[in-house]
Write a protein that holds these residues in place. Structure first.
Motif, short mmCIF file in Angstrom:
data_model
loop_
_atom_site.label_atom_id
_atom_site.label_comp_id
_atom_site.label_asym_id
_atom_site.label_seq_id
_atom_site.Cartn_x
_atom_site.Cartn_y
_atom_site.Cartn_z
N GLY A 204 0.85 -1.19 0.00
CA GLY A 204 0.00 0.00 0.00
C GLY A 204 0.88 1.23 0.00
O GLY A 204 1.70 1.41 0.89
N CYS A 205 0.76 2.07 -1.02
CA CYS A 205 1.58 3.28 -1.08
C CYS A 205 0.86 4.39 -0.35
O CYS A 205 -0.19 4.86 -0.79
CB CYS A 205 1.80 3.68 -2.53
SG CYS A 205 2.72 2.44 -3.44
N TYR A 206 1.43 4.83 0.74
CA TYR A 206 0.79 5.87 1.54
C TYR A 206 1.43 7.23 1.23
O TYR A 206 2.59 7.46 1.54
CB TYR A 206 0.88 5.55 3.03
CG TYR A 206 0.30 6.65 3.86
CD1 TYR A 206 -1.05 6.95 3.75
CD2 TYR A 206 1.09 7.42 4.70
CE1 TYR A 206 -1.60 8.01 4.47
CE2 TYR A 206 0.54 8.47 5.43
CZ TYR A 206 -0.80 8.75 5.31
OH TYR A 206 -1.35 9.79 6.01
N TYR A 207 0.65 8.10 0.62
CA TYR A 207 1.15 9.42 0.25
C TYR A 207 1.08 10.40 1.41
O TYR A 207 1.95 11.26 1.55
CB TYR A 207 0.34 10.01 -0.91
CG TYR A 207 0.52 9.31 -2.23
CD1 TYR A 207 -0.15 8.13 -2.51
CD2 TYR A 207 1.37 9.82 -3.19
CE1 TYR A 207 0.01 7.49 -3.73
CE2 TYR A 207 1.54 9.19 -4.41
CZ TYR A 207 0.86 8.02 -4.68
OH TYR A 207 1.03 7.39 -5.88
N PHE B 17 -5.77 1.80 -2.01
CA PHE B 17 -6.72 1.91 -0.89
C PHE B 17 -7.12 3.37 -0.74
O PHE B 17 -6.30 4.27 -0.84
CB PHE B 17 -6.14 1.31 0.40
CG PHE B 17 -4.93 2.01 0.95
CD1 PHE B 17 -3.68 1.90 0.33
CD2 PHE B 17 -5.02 2.78 2.10
CE1 PHE B 17 -2.57 2.55 0.85
CE2 PHE B 17 -3.91 3.43 2.62
CZ PHE B 17 -2.69 3.32 1.99
N PRO B 18 -8.42 3.60 -0.54
CA PRO B 18 -8.95 4.96 -0.59
C PRO B 18 -8.27 5.94 0.36
O PRO B 18 -8.13 7.11 0.03
CB PRO B 18 -10.42 4.79 -0.19
CG PRO B 18 -10.74 3.36 -0.44
CD PRO B 18 -9.48 2.59 -0.33
N LEU B 19 -7.80 5.46 1.52
CA LEU B 19 -7.25 6.41 2.50
C LEU B 19 -5.78 6.74 2.26
O LEU B 19 -5.15 7.35 3.11
CB LEU B 19 -7.48 5.90 3.92
CG LEU B 19 -8.95 5.78 4.35
CD1 LEU B 19 -9.05 5.43 5.83
CD2 LEU B 19 -9.74 7.06 4.09
N ALA C 74 -5.84 -0.17 4.42
CA ALA C 74 -4.81 -0.74 3.54
C ALA C 74 -4.83 -2.26 3.62
O ALA C 74 -4.82 -2.95 2.60
CB ALA C 74 -3.43 -0.22 3.94
N ARG C 75 -4.91 -2.78 4.83
CA ARG C 75 -4.93 -4.24 5.00
C ARG C 75 -6.19 -4.83 4.37
O ARG C 75 -6.13 -5.85 3.66
CB ARG C 75 -4.88 -4.60 6.49
CG ARG C 75 -4.81 -6.09 6.73
CD ARG C 75 -4.82 -6.40 8.21
NE ARG C 75 -3.48 -6.48 8.77
CZ ARG C 75 -2.67 -7.52 8.59
NH1 ARG C 75 -3.05 -8.53 7.87
NH2 ARG C 75 -1.49 -7.53 9.14
N GLY C 76 -7.31 -4.17 4.58
CA GLY C 76 -8.58 -4.64 4.03
C GLY C 76 -8.55 -4.72 2.50
O GLY C 76 -9.29 -5.49 1.90
N ASN C 77 -7.71 -3.93 1.89
CA ASN C 77 -7.60 -3.97 0.44
C ASN C 77 -6.47 -4.88 -0.03
O ASN C 77 -6.13 -4.89 -1.21
CB ASN C 77 -7.43 -2.56 -0.12
CG ASN C 77 -8.75 -1.82 -0.16
OD1 ASN C 77 -9.55 -2.02 -1.05
ND2 ASN C 77 -9.02 -1.01 0.86
N GLY C 78 -5.87 -5.58 0.91
CA GLY C 78 -4.91 -6.61 0.53
C GLY C 78 -3.44 -6.26 0.72
O GLY C 78 -2.58 -7.03 0.30
#
Ligand code: SF4
Ligand code: SF4
Lengths: 132, 287
Positions: free
Chosen positions: B143-146, B182-184, B212-216
């Protein structure tokens, strides 16, 4: 009901000067509040703080805790259909307080573990937003 | 190739793995990150009061030093990047303020320096990265967190689309991994609120990690030391507050870059991650 609106042009002007925003640009759609990740912690959320400023309700604005929960994440700035830079307004409200030397963050009250553990920029950022 | 480099305070202390792994990775790519000889704190979070010129002095002094070394300055910390780039943008528009500041400083800034994030550099030099990959991160779901500071305000930063960015995913793909949307990924982690309203940061970061986890996602990637602290170190508190919480390792992008480029382990700094990323790396035969 109190129908008398207390406008305080000097207060409005001061906020507009510090933020370089035109307060009447906001048409109160509420989108900023809807998307604000911290609105749930705010007694008075961003769009309402702005409404208070528009009406010149200085005391109400000063009492509001909303601006102190603003993380300057700029989500609202990105989404406002009127191009209002809301976090600049939140900062202007905080700055008016702080310039009156009413810093709200006291180093003594910060959790000691956090002080040792958190990156310096967390502490510096908090001090730059919440102290004079 | 030598490029001027500004680490900022936190990269010398709490975010040392970001500094070390970035230096080592760039060396592997044949690029020397040339740290400015004299630098100061950028002032951290950008000051939003337009009548406060003092807060622009630190960025101007840094940029003026940088201009002596080259026309691009690499800045990996999201907070420093945001502050330096915003100051640059504002001073280009507001020449009156620039003149006043220049008048009071020994150095004089010409507003020509370009502030560049290493992710921008890497994606632009895609082939260089590809040619040097030793261990493909194939199969890793990241998950790339911006967060906030790379993206907003978009007019000033021009990093990527503020609502639906993709540059970070492009980097992760370049390393062979699979980005997980992931939306967030563009929402705030709580930032400096951790200092005076820690619950707000714990809750915001908890929501992000769960999303993020919920989206894999098997792990998160970030470039911000403050986000990293909230997302990684606060997981102990999230566990206390939420019985359903499951840990998720959080990498600096440069740690994964270093692994993919086959950099020696002691530059990667995995021991400093509070939630150990070693299990997930072992699962993918990367350790
Ligand atoms: S989004 Fe903009 S126009 Fe709508 S309430 Fe907020 S500041 Fe006003
Ligand atoms: S900048 Fe402040 S008011 Fe706007 S969405 Fe973020 S936290 Fe809320």
């Amino acid at each position: 009901m109190n129908t008398k609106v207390l406008t305080n042009p000097r207060f409005i002007k001061k906020i507009e000067e510090i933020s370089e925003q035109k307060i009447s640009d906001c048409y109160q759609c509420g989108r900023c509040t809807a998307g604000c990740p911290f609105a749930r912690y705010m007694d008075v959320p961003p769009s309402q703080v702005i409404r208070f400023i528009q009406l010149g309700l200085k005391d109400e604005v000063e009492k509001a805790q909303g601006p102190w929960f603003c993380a300057a994440c700029l989500v609202c700035q990105t989404r406002c259909p009127r191009g209002v830079d809301i976090p600049r307004l939140m900062e202007a409200v905080r700055v008016l307080h702080l310039r009156a030397k009413e810093g709200l963050l006291d180093v003594e009250t910060i959790n000691k573990d956090l002080l040792m553990d958190a990156p310096p920029l967390a502490i510096m950022s908090a001090f730059s937003k919440f102290t004079y | 190739m030598k490029i001027p480099y500004y680490p900022g305070c936190t990269l010398y202390t709490k975010a040392k793995p970001l500094n070390d792994s970035l230096h080592a990775s760039f060396r592997q790519l044949g690029v020397e990150l040339n740290e400015l000889a004299h630098w100061y704190c950028c002032g951290t979070t950008f000051t939003l009061a337009r009548d406060n010129r003092m807060s622009l002095i630190a960025p101007v002094r840094i940029l003026a030093k940088a201009q002596e070394e080259g026309d691009q300055l690499i800045v990996p910390c999201s907070v420093c990047y945001n502050t330096l780039k915003r100051a640059n943008y504002i001073l280009k528009e507001d020449t009156e303020t620039l003149d006043i500041i220049n008048e009071h400083l020994e150095e004089s800034y010409n507003v020509k320096e370009e502030v560049v994030h290493p992710i921008e550099f890497l994606v632009k030099n895609e082939q260089l990265v590809k040619d040097n990959i030793k261990k493909n991160l194939a199969g890793m779901k990241l998950g790339c967190y911006y967060g906030c500071l790379l993206l907003r305000p978009q007019e000033e930063l021009q990093f990527d689309d503020p609502e639906s960015p993709s540059i970070f995913e492009n980097l992760v793909r370049l390393l062979g991994a699979t980005p997980v949307d992931f939306p967030l990924k563009v929402e705030c982690c709580g930032s400096y609120l951790v200092v005076n309203s820690p619950d707000a940061a714990v809750e915001a970061s908890y929501k992000l990690l769960r999303n993020a986890r919920g989206n894999g996602a098997e792990a998160l990637v970030t470039s911000c030391p403050l986000c990293h602290y909230n997302l990684d170190a606060l997981q102990a508190k999230m566990k206390q507050a939420h019985s359903d919480f499951q840990e998720l390792p959080v990498f600096y992008f440069s740690q994964l870059l270093a692994i993919a480029l086959g950099v020696e382990e002691n530059y990667v700094g995995l021991e400093q991650n509070k939630v150990s990323p070693k299990t997930v790396l072992k699962e993918h035969n990367l350790l």
